[in-house]
Design a protein around this motif. Structure first.
Motif, PDB file in Angstrom:
ATOM      1  N   GLN A  31       0.718  36.644 -33.532  1.00 44.58           N
ATOM      2  CA  GLN A  31      -0.586  36.311 -33.344  1.00 44.58           C
ATOM      3  C   GLN A  31      -1.389  36.817 -32.231  1.00 44.58           C
ATOM      4  O   GLN A  31      -0.618  37.522 -31.608  1.00 44.58           O
ATOM      5  CB  GLN A  31      -0.959  34.507 -33.219  1.00 44.58           C
ATOM      6  CG  GLN A  31      -0.427  33.900 -34.340  1.00 44.58           C
ATOM      7  CD  GLN A  31      -1.213  33.861 -35.646  1.00 44.58           C
ATOM      8  OE1 GLN A  31      -2.318  33.828 -35.520  1.00 44.58           O
ATOM      9  NE2 GLN A  31      -0.320  34.271 -36.586  1.00 44.58           N
ATOM     10  N   TRP A  32      -2.756  36.974 -32.098  1.00 42.45           N
ATOM     11  CA  TRP A  32      -3.245  37.694 -31.011  1.00 42.45           C
ATOM     12  C   TRP A  32      -4.537  37.093 -30.661  1.00 42.45           C
ATOM     13  O   TRP A  32      -5.448  36.464 -31.424  1.00 42.45           O
ATOM     14  CB  TRP A  32      -3.476  39.058 -31.415  1.00 42.45           C
ATOM     15  CG  TRP A  32      -4.243  39.552 -32.683  1.00 42.45           C
ATOM     16  CD1 TRP A  32      -3.722  39.686 -33.909  1.00 42.45           C
ATOM     17  CD2 TRP A  32      -5.568  39.642 -32.876  1.00 42.45           C
ATOM     18  NE1 TRP A  32      -4.562  40.004 -34.733  1.00 42.45           N
ATOM     19  CE2 TRP A  32      -5.862  39.860 -34.274  1.00 42.45           C
ATOM     20  CE3 TRP A  32      -6.697  39.268 -31.969  1.00 42.45           C
ATOM     21  CZ2 TRP A  32      -7.006  39.742 -34.800  1.00 42.45           C
ATOM     22  CZ3 TRP A  32      -7.987  39.577 -32.555  1.00 42.45           C
ATOM     23  CH2 TRP A  32      -8.239  39.763 -33.644  1.00 42.45           C
ATOM     24  N   LEU A  33      -5.094  37.574 -29.365  1.00 40.50           N
ATOM     25  CA  LEU A  33      -6.154  36.964 -28.802  1.00 40.50           C
ATOM     26  C   LEU A  33      -6.904  38.246 -28.314  1.00 40.50           C
ATOM     27  O   LEU A  33      -6.357  38.863 -27.405  1.00 40.50           O
ATOM     28  CB  LEU A  33      -6.213  35.963 -27.841  1.00 40.50           C
ATOM     29  CG  LEU A  33      -7.366  35.307 -26.993  1.00 40.50           C
ATOM     30  CD1 LEU A  33      -8.295  34.819 -28.186  1.00 40.50           C
ATOM     31  CD2 LEU A  33      -7.045  34.368 -26.078  1.00 40.50           C
ATOM     32  N   ALA A  34      -7.937  38.774 -28.582  1.00 43.37           N
ATOM     33  CA  ALA A  34      -8.657  39.904 -28.001  1.00 43.37           C
ATOM     34  C   ALA A  34      -9.494  39.451 -26.974  1.00 43.37           C
ATOM     35  O   ALA A  34     -10.318  38.623 -26.925  1.00 43.37           O
ATOM     36  CB  ALA A  34      -9.183  40.830 -29.194  1.00 43.37           C
ATOM     37  N   LEU A  35      -9.646  40.319 -25.978  1.00 39.29           N
ATOM     38  CA  LEU A  35     -10.452  39.951 -24.787  1.00 39.29           C
ATOM     39  C   LEU A  35     -11.511  41.564 -24.649  1.00 39.29           C
ATOM     40  O   LEU A  35     -10.874  42.436 -24.638  1.00 39.29           O
ATOM     41  CB  LEU A  35      -9.684  39.969 -23.609  1.00 39.29           C
ATOM     42  CG  LEU A  35      -8.566  38.672 -23.461  1.00 39.29           C
ATOM     43  CD1 LEU A  35      -7.787  38.838 -22.323  1.00 39.29           C
ATOM     44  CD2 LEU A  35      -9.198  37.407 -23.745  1.00 39.29           C
ATOM     45  N   ASP A  36     -12.859  40.922 -24.547  1.00 38.70           N
ATOM     46  CA  ASP A  36     -13.755  42.131 -24.347  1.00 38.70           C
ATOM     47  C   ASP A  36     -14.149  41.907 -22.972  1.00 38.70           C
ATOM     48  O   ASP A  36     -14.883  40.986 -22.669  1.00 38.70           O
ATOM     49  CB  ASP A  36     -14.717  41.933 -25.298  1.00 38.70           C
ATOM     50  CG  ASP A  36     -15.928  42.859 -25.042  1.00 38.70           C
ATOM     51  OD1 ASP A  36     -15.997  43.838 -24.142  1.00 38.70           O
ATOM     52  OD2 ASP A  36     -16.931  42.891 -25.806  1.00 38.70           O
ATOM     53  N   LEU A  37     -13.937  43.087 -21.908  1.00 39.21           N
ATOM     54  CA  LEU A  37     -14.487  42.801 -20.711  1.00 39.21           C
ATOM     55  C   LEU A  37     -15.939  43.445 -20.532  1.00 39.21           C
ATOM     56  O   LEU A  37     -16.375  43.430 -19.478  1.00 39.21           O
ATOM     57  CB  LEU A  37     -13.599  43.583 -19.805  1.00 39.21           C
ATOM     58  CG  LEU A  37     -11.858  43.170 -19.787  1.00 39.21           C
ATOM     59  CD1 LEU A  37     -11.299  44.217 -18.860  1.00 39.21           C
ATOM     60  CD2 LEU A  37     -11.799  41.636 -19.484  1.00 39.21           C
ATOM     61  N   SER A  63       3.013  41.073 -25.855  1.00 37.69           N
ATOM     62  CA  SER A  63       2.416  42.307 -25.597  1.00 37.69           C
ATOM     63  C   SER A  63       1.256  42.474 -24.992  1.00 37.69           C
ATOM     64  O   SER A  63       0.353  41.747 -25.617  1.00 37.69           O
ATOM     65  CB  SER A  63       2.867  43.460 -26.443  1.00 37.69           C
ATOM     66  OG  SER A  63       4.039  43.630 -26.888  1.00 37.69           O
ATOM     67  N   LEU A  64       0.858  42.943 -23.896  1.00 28.55           N
ATOM     68  CA  LEU A  64      -0.637  43.263 -23.524  1.00 28.55           C
ATOM     69  C   LEU A  64      -0.900  44.633 -24.055  1.00 28.55           C
ATOM     70  O   LEU A  64      -0.131  45.454 -23.978  1.00 28.55           O
ATOM     71  CB  LEU A  64      -0.856  43.225 -21.921  1.00 28.55           C
ATOM     72  CG  LEU A  64      -2.347  43.677 -21.410  1.00 28.55           C
ATOM     73  CD1 LEU A  64      -3.148  42.144 -22.037  1.00 28.55           C
ATOM     74  CD2 LEU A  64      -2.305  43.465 -19.856  1.00 28.55           C
ATOM     75  N   PRO A  73      -7.185  51.909 -32.565  1.00 28.97           N
ATOM     76  CA  PRO A  73      -5.659  51.376 -32.584  1.00 28.97           C
ATOM     77  C   PRO A  73      -5.089  50.736 -31.198  1.00 28.97           C
ATOM     78  O   PRO A  73      -5.717  51.305 -30.114  1.00 28.97           O
ATOM     79  CB  PRO A  73      -4.950  52.687 -32.915  1.00 28.97           C
ATOM     80  CG  PRO A  73      -5.920  53.794 -32.311  1.00 28.97           C
ATOM     81  CD  PRO A  73      -7.137  53.117 -32.422  1.00 28.97           C
ATOM     82  N   TRP A  74      -4.404  49.539 -31.310  1.00 23.34           N
ATOM     83  CA  TRP A  74      -3.870  48.843 -30.218  1.00 23.34           C
ATOM     84  C   TRP A  74      -2.516  49.812 -29.900  1.00 23.34           C
ATOM     85  O   TRP A  74      -1.852  49.965 -30.544  1.00 23.34           O
ATOM     86  CB  TRP A  74      -3.697  47.620 -30.442  1.00 23.34           C
ATOM     87  CG  TRP A  74      -4.907  46.815 -30.659  1.00 23.34           C
ATOM     88  CD1 TRP A  74      -5.442  46.608 -31.954  1.00 23.34           C
ATOM     89  CD2 TRP A  74      -6.067  46.541 -29.991  1.00 23.34           C
ATOM     90  NE1 TRP A  74      -6.697  45.845 -31.827  1.00 23.34           N
ATOM     91  CE2 TRP A  74      -7.228  45.899 -30.590  1.00 23.34           C
ATOM     92  CE3 TRP A  74      -5.948  46.259 -28.644  1.00 23.34           C
ATOM     93  CZ2 TRP A  74      -8.000  45.226 -29.997  1.00 23.34           C
ATOM     94  CZ3 TRP A  74      -6.860  45.666 -27.883  1.00 23.34           C
ATOM     95  CH2 TRP A  74      -7.922  45.090 -28.791  1.00 23.34           C
ATOM     96  N   GLY A  75      -2.488  49.899 -28.367  1.00 15.90           N
ATOM     97  CA  GLY A  75      -1.157  50.372 -27.916  1.00 15.90           C
ATOM     98  C   GLY A  75      -0.840  49.365 -26.639  1.00 15.90           C
ATOM     99  O   GLY A  75      -1.676  48.932 -26.000  1.00 15.90           O
ATOM    100  N   ASP A  76       0.543  49.326 -26.486  1.00 10.95           N
ATOM    101  CA  ASP A  76       1.216  48.604 -25.608  1.00 10.95           C
ATOM    102  C   ASP A  76       1.128  49.063 -24.274  1.00 10.95           C
ATOM    103  O   ASP A  76       1.419  50.197 -24.024  1.00 10.95           O
ATOM    104  CB  ASP A  76       2.607  48.099 -26.026  1.00 10.95           C
ATOM    105  CG  ASP A  76       2.920  47.269 -26.987  1.00 10.95           C
ATOM    106  OD1 ASP A  76       1.946  46.540 -27.704  1.00 10.95           O
ATOM    107  OD2 ASP A  76       4.119  47.401 -27.309  1.00 10.95           O
ATOM    108  N   PHE A 103      -8.857  44.492 -24.368  1.00 16.22           N
ATOM    109  CA  PHE A 103      -7.647  44.064 -24.112  1.00 16.22           C
ATOM    110  C   PHE A 103      -7.099  43.087 -25.387  1.00 16.22           C
ATOM    111  O   PHE A 103      -8.016  42.332 -25.637  1.00 16.22           O
ATOM    112  CB  PHE A 103      -7.342  43.486 -22.817  1.00 16.22           C
ATOM    113  CG  PHE A 103      -7.319  44.451 -21.761  1.00 16.22           C
ATOM    114  CD1 PHE A 103      -6.177  45.267 -21.417  1.00 16.22           C
ATOM    115  CD2 PHE A 103      -8.464  45.029 -21.120  1.00 16.22           C
ATOM    116  CE1 PHE A 103      -6.232  45.992 -20.083  1.00 16.22           C
ATOM    117  CE2 PHE A 103      -8.570  45.919 -20.130  1.00 16.22           C
ATOM    118  CZ  PHE A 103      -7.528  46.496 -19.664  1.00 16.22           C
ATOM    119  N   ARG A 104      -5.788  43.297 -25.411  1.00 13.43           N
ATOM    120  CA  ARG A 104      -5.141  42.190 -26.799  1.00 13.43           C
ATOM    121  C   ARG A 104      -4.017  41.671 -26.114  1.00 13.43           C
ATOM    122  O   ARG A 104      -3.120  42.202 -25.756  1.00 13.43           O
ATOM    123  CB  ARG A 104      -5.131  42.854 -27.948  1.00 13.43           C
ATOM    124  CG  ARG A 104      -4.860  41.793 -29.076  1.00 13.43           C
ATOM    125  CD  ARG A 104      -4.825  42.241 -30.637  1.00 13.43           C
ATOM    126  NE  ARG A 104      -3.917  43.190 -30.852  1.00 13.43           N
ATOM    127  CZ  ARG A 104      -3.527  43.693 -32.011  1.00 13.43           C
ATOM    128  NH1 ARG A 104      -4.294  43.434 -33.036  1.00 13.43           N
ATOM    129  NH2 ARG A 104      -2.679  44.620 -32.222  1.00 13.43           N
TER     130      ARG A 104
END
Length: 132
Positions: A31-37, A63-64, A73-76, A103-104
């Motif tokens: 599961q994930w939660l995306a954060l928009d700064l 993983s952040l 695309p998301w990267g750790d 960030f996710r």
């Protein structure tokens, strides 16, 4: 999903509320939660407060991740294992430096429940906006 457990509850500053996935097979991991700064920022520390009363739903491994947009695309940038399920106050994770707007928090696993729950998260210095 129910308003009282919507993604914004993970960053509302109220420890009586939480973000929680629906109950059921398939919701206890990945599961994930995306954060928009709102603008690009450097993050060197992440704070997580587990939800009281949802110990089995607590994040165990995560993983952040960062991305140039909400579509990836998301990267750790940081990985944590065996996060404490009942620790108060918040746990802080450091040892990384990441510059991004998006960030996710990608939850790899929890402590065995059929959902994931999280009271609060965010950068120690930035006020993010939840996108889940």
């Amino acid at each position: 999903y129910q308003r009282r457990v919507h993604g914004v509850k993970a960053i509302d500053g109220d420890l009586r509320t939480c973000w929680r996935t629906p109950d059921g097979k398939g919701y206890q991991s990945n599961q994930w939660l995306a954060l928009d700064l709102k603008k690009e920022a450097v993050m060197t520390k992440l704070r997580i407060t587990q939800a009281i009363g949802f110990e089995r739903s607590a994040i165990q491994n995560f993983s952040l991740q960062t991305a140039p947009s909400l579509n990836g695309p998301w990267g750790d940038v940081y990985n944590a294992t065996f996060v404490a399920s009942q620790l108060r106050p918040a746990q802080e994770f450091s040892g990384f430096q990441a510059k991004a707007r998006y960030f996710r928090l990608f939850i790899i696993s929890n402590y065995g429940a059929l959902s994931v729950a999280l009271a609060e998260t965010g950068s120690v210095h930035n006020k993010p906006t939840a996108m889940a």
